[in-house]
Scaffold this motif. Sequence first.
Motif, PDB file in Angstrom:
ATOM      1  N   UNK A  39      -4.305  -2.242  -7.716  1.00  0.00           N
ATOM      2  CA  UNK A  39      -5.616  -2.002  -7.113  1.00  0.00           C
ATOM      3  C   UNK A  39      -5.712  -0.560  -6.641  1.00  0.00           C
ATOM      4  N   UNK A  40      -6.663   0.173  -7.186  1.00  0.00           N
ATOM      5  CA  UNK A  40      -6.925   1.546  -6.753  1.00  0.00           C
ATOM      6  C   UNK A  40      -7.948   1.507  -5.630  1.00  0.00           C
ATOM      7  N   UNK A  41      -7.656   2.165  -4.525  1.00  0.00           N
ATOM      8  CA  UNK A  41      -8.643   2.253  -3.443  1.00  0.00           C
ATOM      9  C   UNK A  41      -9.400   3.587  -3.538  1.00  0.00           C
ATOM     10  N   UNK A  42      -9.765   3.930  -4.764  1.00  0.00           N
ATOM     11  CA  UNK A  42     -10.508   5.153  -5.070  1.00  0.00           C
ATOM     12  C   UNK A  42     -11.266   4.916  -6.370  1.00  0.00           C
ATOM     13  N   UNK A  43     -12.082   5.894  -6.743  1.00  0.00           N
ATOM     14  CA  UNK A  43     -12.874   5.754  -7.969  1.00  0.00           C
ATOM     15  C   UNK A  43     -12.112   6.230  -9.200  1.00  0.00           C
ATOM     16  N   UNK A 100      -3.634   5.265  -4.063  1.00  0.00           N
ATOM     17  CA  UNK A 100      -4.728   6.213  -3.867  1.00  0.00           C
ATOM     18  C   UNK A 100      -4.570   7.365  -4.867  1.00  0.00           C
ATOM     19  N   UNK A 101      -5.278   8.452  -4.664  1.00  0.00           N
ATOM     20  CA  UNK A 101      -5.439   9.472  -5.700  1.00  0.00           C
ATOM     21  C   UNK A 101      -4.152  10.221  -6.041  1.00  0.00           C
ATOM     22  N   UNK A 102      -3.234  10.354  -5.091  1.00  0.00           N
ATOM     23  CA  UNK A 102      -2.031  11.150  -5.353  1.00  0.00           C
ATOM     24  C   UNK A 102      -0.792  10.308  -5.627  1.00  0.00           C
ATOM     25  N   UNK A 110       0.851  -1.188   0.000  1.00  0.00           N
ATOM     26  CA  UNK A 110       0.000   0.000   0.000  1.00  0.00           C
ATOM     27  C   UNK A 110       0.892   1.244   0.000  1.00  0.00           C
ATOM     28  N   UNK A 111       0.567   2.183  -0.887  1.00  0.00           N
ATOM     29  CA  UNK A 111       1.314   3.437  -0.941  1.00  0.00           C
ATOM     30  C   UNK A 111       0.395   4.603  -0.579  1.00  0.00           C
ATOM     31  N   UNK A 112       1.024   5.688  -0.109  1.00  0.00           N
ATOM     32  CA  UNK A 112       0.261   6.875   0.270  1.00  0.00           C
ATOM     33  C   UNK A 112      -0.668   6.624   1.436  1.00  0.00           C
ATOM     34  N   UNK A 113      -0.231   5.798   2.379  1.00  0.00           N
ATOM     35  CA  UNK A 113      -1.142   5.392   3.461  1.00  0.00           C
ATOM     36  C   UNK A 113      -1.082   6.352   4.644  1.00  0.00           C
TER      37      UNK A 113
END
Length: 332
Positions: free
Chosen positions: A75-79, A53-55, A7-10
């Motif tokens: 895997x994107x955890x955003x839309x 994530x988004x950034x 996971x990145x940007x956590x």
Amino acid sequence: MAFTIAFFGTQPYDETSFNERNKPFGFEFKFFKGHLNKNNVILTQGVDAVCIFVNDTADAEVIRIMAGNKVKLLALRCAGFNNVDLAAAAKYNIPVVRVPAYSPYAVAEHTVALMLSLNRKIPRAVWRTRDGNFSLNGLLGFDMHGKTAGIIGTGKIAKILIQILRGFGMNILAYDIYPDHNFARQHQVVYTTLDELYKASDIISLHCPLTEDTKYLINDYSISKMKDGVMLINTGRGQLIHTTALIEGLKSKKIGYAGLDVYEEESEYFYEDKSDRIIDDDILARLLSFNNVIVTSHQAFFTKEALENIADTTLNNIKDFINNKPLTNEVK
């Protein structure tokens, strides 16, 4: 061996929600606070999937390196997926999955919160009363009842927003390249052109994805077509608005209010505590200087229910991939 996900940007809340929802899955997690980019993509060595994530940045070079590291899934955890080079992912056979609707209610409700806070000048009123100033001068708002809201993009979030605004007694104009006429009939929504929407709307709210066609949709030219004193709300993506044009619109009073949950250069600031530093982004600093602008740090999604849905959908996306099931949330 357990399937391993980097996971990145956590943030701490990401770790908490994913660890709690992981119990039925049994995946192995590696959490990294830094945003994914070409300088830290080496951290994807030895993992099966990468979750961003988004950034975070998953451009062609990053994806090429991930493929070399034998990453099997992104895997994107955003839309939104504008930060991913989909062509490169396809080239290296790395499927991309996302969370299309973690909580449309959360984003729609935050959008309304921005509208009400700007209209009734809630932040300024709170600052005053805490200082013992109970004057009403400068706090004049307007009835939202009977006003016209222009909604650009009519997906799940926008439809919930429209129902809330209809409850206020607002008139709704909408623009979408794929209009939902059944919904429009049920909720008294009028689909129209962008030009007519700009011309007639007292409040404009952006809910379209960021694509090549929508990048800088709000610019000098589109702002010139808007009503004087229009309220502009963006809870979508920062690059839907050309920020320099927005600032000029605020200075000329063409734009009377702006509520921004996103900013086109947000990655260096949003989700981080920069309170002990000078903001060296001159454009962001200028935005924050306006008393008719509210900037929130990409928090519209941020509810307990949304975090649970993000974790559940992401982990189920990964489980489906492992089990060779159809990837219903794959981005092609």
